[in-house]
Structures are given as structure tokens and as C-alpha cells.
Scaffold this motif. Structure first.
Motif, PDB file in Angstrom:
ATOM      1  N   ASP A 107       0.822  -1.206   0.000  1.00  0.00           N
ATOM      2  CA  ASP A 107       0.000   0.000   0.000  1.00  0.00           C
ATOM      3  C   ASP A 107       0.858   1.260   0.000  1.00  0.00           C
ATOM      4  N   GLU A 108       1.929   1.263   0.804  1.00  0.00           N
ATOM      5  CA  GLU A 108       2.841   2.409   0.862  1.00  0.00           C
ATOM      6  C   GLU A 108       3.531   2.624  -0.486  1.00  0.00           C
ATOM      7  N   ALA A 151       9.612   1.447   0.218  1.00  0.00           N
ATOM      8  CA  ALA A 151       8.427   1.553   1.062  1.00  0.00           C
ATOM      9  C   ALA A 151       8.634   0.816   2.384  1.00  0.00           C
ATOM     10  N   LYS A 173      10.842   2.865   4.582  1.00  0.00           N
ATOM     11  CA  LYS A 173      10.118   4.031   5.093  1.00  0.00           C
ATOM     12  C   LYS A 173       9.217   3.647   6.257  1.00  0.00           C
ATOM     13  N   LEU A 174       8.642   2.439   6.199  1.00  0.00           N
ATOM     14  CA  LEU A 174       7.742   1.979   7.263  1.00  0.00           C
ATOM     15  C   LEU A 174       8.494   1.387   8.457  1.00  0.00           C
TER      16      LEU A 174
END
Length: 318
Positions: free
Chosen positions: A23-24, A58, A61-62
Motif C-alpha cells: 500500500d505504501e 516503502a 520508510k515503514l
């Protein structure tokens, strides 16, 4: 069906984590099927096309650092094989020279891949040419964060012109690129560097300036749909540069933040120079602590950090 293997070192990874990563990355996690292989690995399958580098960014980042994403094309629905781990970094390159494709496979262990990813390393590529023209410098040919246990690099060539000046650490921009073959000439017809390809001198790619304005010229290669220059030479008004692409490539992993098209004179870090003159494909290995290895054969050599690479990548045929 395509399978994406999400595997993390140094932490756990769950199906919900992977859905959040997808999703990211800007994709729809609902269209994929998920399988929890173990506490560190999740497989997904579906027809959705995703970029591994985007997913890995991503994940970082998460907060799921050390997550590598491997693509397995053509996986039968319900299968969960992870044997295919090849990653192709550079090229969407057409058969511009009508020649055999050249390539290098880089093999690395999982610990090295994880260390490079968590350390924000990129894979840099530099390509060799031969010419009698003076004042030439190599450029960053490609830069990629998309690498895995087995990473494939391949290439072919174009010619380009640009109005950018050649300065140390400067970047060559505003390219006018033309598909060209050995034995052809790019005739530059405007001060902006545009022109047309005509018959030329056998065995070389020639670039002739029909104007009185100095431009920068060289050879470029199409990387991910964009022409990326790999060398730069001054082309004076009414002048001609003849360049021959040679099958030598230098590879290095570095945290340097420069972009493609940037002038390079010294090696960023320990590098490897590979000669594919006698064979169209070579296999090498890289370890985060031990460096590059290739069996000690004469077709490659290690390049120490800060080595002057200009004479290694710009060979004189004068």
C-alpha cells in the motif's frame, strides 16, 4: 502469475506488514494472495506488476529495514517457489548495434544484500570507450538501488549530444540521442545539438559538428527507457569525434549521492573492471567485507578507492 518474495533480515515480517508495504508503494494490496512462509518471509502472487525497488523503499520508510523483494515471473497459481532470485538493474536496451547482448551477473549473499540495503548503498555502473579524441571523461552510466542475490546488468549503445559543459562532478543534461550503428555518423546540424544519422566510417561511431558552436558529445545507453550518457567529449565547431564502444564495464557499490550523467574521475569505493571482449557474459561475486571476486582470471581487476579511472574507461587509439 507473478510471485513477489518479501524476505527480511534482522527482524520479523508478517502478512499485514507486507500489505502495508504494498500500500505504501502505491499498489493495491487487495488484489494479491499472501502466504506466510516463516517469521521473516512472505510470498505474494498475482497479476499486479510492481517495482521491487519501490517496495523495498516503502519497507524502509515503514521501518521494516533489511527487507529484500525478489520477483519470480511465470509462477503457477498456488506455487511458492523461491528458487529464481535474479534481478535485472539496468536495461531496457534495444538492439541498436545489431550485436549480441553483453551482460554481467553479480552474486551476493543474503547478509551482504541486507547490509547494502540498510546502509543506503547503490550499485553504480561505468562503461568503457575507445577514441582518438582528447578531453574525454567517463560518466555515471547507471545508478540502481534495485539489486538482489543475483543481479543482471546488460547493455547496448546510442550516440548523443548536449550543451552541458564538462566539469568535474558536473552532470550532463539535455541530451539529444540518436540510435546509431558502427559505421554511421551523427551530423550535428544545429547549435542545440540536433541532427541526423548518415553513413560514416567503418568500425566507429562518428559525431560531426556542422555548426560553429561547441557542444558535448558521446555515447549513451537506454536505461529504463531513458538515454543515459556513459562518456563525454568536447566537440568543437566544424569538428569530428570518432568513438568505439568497448566491452569493458566498471561496477561499484557506494553511498555516494551523485546522479547518472555525472562526471567521474576517481573510483568512489572498491570497484571491479570487467572485460567482456572474449566472452559476452561474465559472472562475479561481491561480499560486503571481502569485496569483489571473480576467480582471479585475467578478464577482471580490482580497482582501489580514489583510483584515477579516466585511463581505464577512456582508452586512446591514437
Amino acid at each position: 502469475m507473478t510471485q513477489y518474495i518479501f524476505e527480511r533480515t534482522g527482524g520479523t515480517l508478517s502478512v499485514s506488514n507486507v500489505k502495508a508495504i504494498v500500500d505504501e508503494g502505491g499498489y493495491d494490496p487487495a488484489v494479491l494472495a499472501y502466504t506466510q512462509v516463516d517469521s521473516k518471509k512472505v510470498n505474494t502472487t498475482g497479476t499486479l506488476v510492481m517495482a521491487p525497488s519501490t517496495l523495498e523503499h516503502a519497507a524502509k520508510k515503514l521501518g521494516y529495514k533489511g527487507t529484500a523483494v525478489t520477483v519470480v515471473d511465470g509462477v503457477a497459481e498456488g506455487a511458492h517457489s523461491s528458487s529464481n532470485r535474479a534481478r535485472c538493474v539496468a536495461p531496457s536496451i534495444g538492439n541498436l548495434l545489431g550485436a549480441t547482448n553483453y551482460g554481467v551477473t553479480i552474486s551476493m549473499g543474503q547478509n551482504t544484500v541486507a547490509a547494502l540495503s540498510s546502509g543506503n548503498y547503490s550499485l553504480f555502473g561505468f562503461k568503457g570507450v575507445q577514441t582518438s579524441a582528447g578531453g574525454g571523461v567517463p560518466l555515471v552510466w547507471f545508478k540502481s538501488d534495485d539489486f538482489g542475490l543475483d543481479t543482471e546488468v546488460s547493455w547496448e549503445v546510442q550516440a548523443y549530444t548536449s550543451r552541458s559543459a564538462i566539469i568535474p562532478n558536473g552532470q550532463i543534461k539535455g541530451l539529444s540521442s540518436y540510435a546509431i550503428d558502427l559505421g554511421q555518423t551523427l551530423e550535428v546540424e544545429t547549435p542545440q545539438g540536433t541532427g541526423s544519422v548518415v553513413d560514416g566510417t567503418e568500425g566507429v561511431i562518428s559525431i560531426e559538428n556542422l555548426t560553429r558552436t561547441q557542444v558535448t558529445c558521446g555515447i549513451s545507453e537506454v536505461v529504463n527507457g531513458t538515454a543515459q550518457p556513459l562518456c563525454a567529449f568536447p566537440l568543437y565547431g566544424n569538428g569530428l569525434d570518432a568513438i568505439v564502444p568497448i566491452q569493458k564495464v566498471m561496477l561499484t557499490f557506494s553511498t555516494n549521492t551523485v546522479n547518472t550523467g555525472t562526471v567521474i574521475e576517481k573510483a568512489y569505493s572498491q570497484s571491479i573492471l570487467i572485460d567482456l571482449t572474449a566472452k559476452t557474459h561474465r559472472e562475479v561475486a561481491f561480499d560486503i567485507n571481502e569485496g569483489w571476486s571473480w576467480g582471479g582470471f585475467s578478464w577482471a581487476q580490482a580497482i582501489r578507492p580514489s583510483t584515477n579511472v579516466v585511463p581505464l574507461l577512456i582508452e586512446s587509439n591514437a
